[in-house]
Design a protein around this motif. Sequence first.
Motif, PDB file in Angstrom:
ATOM      1  N   MET A  75      90.273 -14.629 -11.833  1.00  0.00           N
ATOM      2  CA  MET A  75      89.987 -13.611 -10.815  1.00  0.00           C
ATOM      3  C   MET A  75      88.748 -12.786 -11.145  1.00  0.00           C
ATOM      4  O   MET A  75      88.449 -11.814 -10.452  1.00  0.00           O
ATOM      5  N   SER A  76      87.999 -13.181 -12.181  1.00  0.00           N
ATOM      6  CA  SER A  76      86.889 -12.348 -12.648  1.00  0.00           C
ATOM      7  C   SER A  76      85.760 -12.223 -11.623  1.00  0.00           C
ATOM      8  O   SER A  76      84.998 -11.246 -11.670  1.00  0.00           O
ATOM      9  N   ARG A  77      85.632 -13.158 -10.715  1.00  0.00           N
ATOM     10  CA  ARG A  77      84.545 -13.104  -9.724  1.00  0.00           C
ATOM     11  C   ARG A  77      85.045 -12.717  -8.340  1.00  0.00           C
ATOM     12  O   ARG A  77      84.353 -12.901  -7.347  1.00  0.00           O
ATOM     13  N   ILE A 112      92.555 -15.323   0.845  1.00  0.00           N
ATOM     14  CA  ILE A 112      92.478 -16.439  -0.108  1.00  0.00           C
ATOM     15  C   ILE A 112      91.762 -15.983  -1.380  1.00  0.00           C
ATOM     16  O   ILE A 112      92.207 -16.267  -2.501  1.00  0.00           O
ATOM     17  N   ALA A 113      90.668 -15.256  -1.219  1.00  0.00           N
ATOM     18  CA  ALA A 113      89.888 -14.823  -2.384  1.00  0.00           C
ATOM     19  C   ALA A 113      90.649 -13.826  -3.244  1.00  0.00           C
ATOM     20  O   ALA A 113      90.492 -13.819  -4.472  1.00  0.00           O
ATOM     21  N   THR A 114      91.488 -12.995  -2.625  1.00  0.00           N
ATOM     22  CA  THR A 114      92.173 -11.947  -3.386  1.00  0.00           C
ATOM     23  C   THR A 114      93.558 -12.354  -3.871  1.00  0.00           C
ATOM     24  O   THR A 114      94.009 -11.897  -4.916  1.00  0.00           O
ATOM     25  N   GLN A 115      94.227 -13.248  -3.122  1.00  0.00           N
ATOM     26  CA  GLN A 115      95.620 -13.555  -3.452  1.00  0.00           C
ATOM     27  C   GLN A 115      95.848 -14.983  -3.943  1.00  0.00           C
ATOM     28  O   GLN A 115      96.933 -15.298  -4.427  1.00  0.00           O
ATOM     29  N   VAL A 116      94.849 -15.844  -3.792  1.00  0.00           N
ATOM     30  CA  VAL A 116      95.030 -17.239  -4.216  1.00  0.00           C
ATOM     31  C   VAL A 116      94.037 -17.592  -5.308  1.00  0.00           C
ATOM     32  O   VAL A 116      94.418 -17.842  -6.465  1.00  0.00           O
ATOM     33  N   ASP A 117      92.731 -17.627  -4.959  1.00  0.00           N
ATOM     34  CA  ASP A 117      91.722 -18.060  -5.929  1.00  0.00           C
ATOM     35  C   ASP A 117      90.333 -17.709  -5.393  1.00  0.00           C
ATOM     36  O   ASP A 117      89.952 -18.196  -4.326  1.00  0.00           O
TER      37      ASP A 117
END
Length: 424
Positions: free
Chosen positions: A320-322, A368-373
């Motif tokens: 999640m670093s990016r 998707i970006a915040t909760q999956v990948d």
Amino acid sequence: MPEQREARFWSFDGDFGISRLIATDPAGVPPGDVEEARAVEDDARLLLESPLPDEVLRTVWRSASAGHRDPGADPRSALRWMIEKCEEEISVGEPEPELGRPAVVVVDEVVMKEKVLAEVPAVSGLPIGPQVALALARVVAEVDADLGFRLVLRVLKAYGAQVDLEHYDRYREIGEGFGYPAPLVPQGLAVRWPRFDDASARRRFGWDFGFSFLAGRFHGDLWQHSYSVEEGIRGAAADEVGAVPGASAFALLQDTSRLQRSLLPDDTLTALWQVVTGRGYDLDGQSVRQWLHHIKDLCTQRLREIDPGFTVSNPAPADMSRRDAVLRELRDIAPALTEAVHDSPWFGADTSPWITLSESAAPVLEQIATQVDPDLGFRLLLRTVRAYSVPVTDEHLARYAALGAEFGYGRRHIADLVDSLREG
């Protein structure tokens, strides 16, 4: 001076010329194709008119066929006969089209000769004697670097030589310098690949991959004229040239597993699929998680072809670093993305579903970006920008390229996006 040559990829989808003929035809008869006959004739004349002794020609010929083809004590007679057969084939063949002439690649013979000569010693490790490497080096140095390199590859393939990734990548680079078709180097070459689940495998993708690539295969309705649903999934799980065997299926499996196991409701995942495919495939009555499960099954089948003992396990936690970097790009492009999706229906189509879709496009990608990948979220953003021809600036593209490099995307991933937007 650099030498201009007709681009080889124009007519061929793999090896060509005398290097192909030695390996495929016991009698050495050129195949019934005008372009292939020309390629064989060109190679044969180079060897016939070269200063190489007959014994060197015979050594190269025999080694390129793993000892199964022997031109006899007078290889030049065999070459003359081959040229005659090629001329006969060309004389009765179809004339070249006046339009669509092949592109021209610039080959710096001096530079390419040095590169190929540096790879010839790899043949010395084979159980065929050092005279073969010496003979191949003479073909490269005294005849033609392109022909010499194809014969080096043919010898490596004929004897099943194992090559590491460093050598393989150099061979690919040389092949590109000669304008070879992409499959020419890897076809039949024994490469020491890492496993498909090795962390390094994804860095060998040249283009898009995983669920974002699958979405591109189902965008709009034109895909239905090219392949079935099953074929569309298997195509996304198939390996591109230069990728680790099974890596495409594993990447798609990982993406799909993360989506399926996420806490996102089915309605959100369904909206995601509709957004990234432009409502190109309605799932034929399946629930979205049934659809994801079906994709996983086909990926697993592919991976078990490579490793029969492969078992599906939960994917590692996403990095999640990016996330914040991806969110910045999503939020920056959201207004233009919303407008592009809103304006995408064809004339006469019911616009109501598209209005709803346009309103959900940016929010579902953000989820998707915040909760999956974040990686998957960014790839799906790039896929959506491309699919809807969302207007972006050079500054956008520069940031996309930089972020893509951090994720380890291949060199064509962002470049293809740029090309598609320019064409649009």
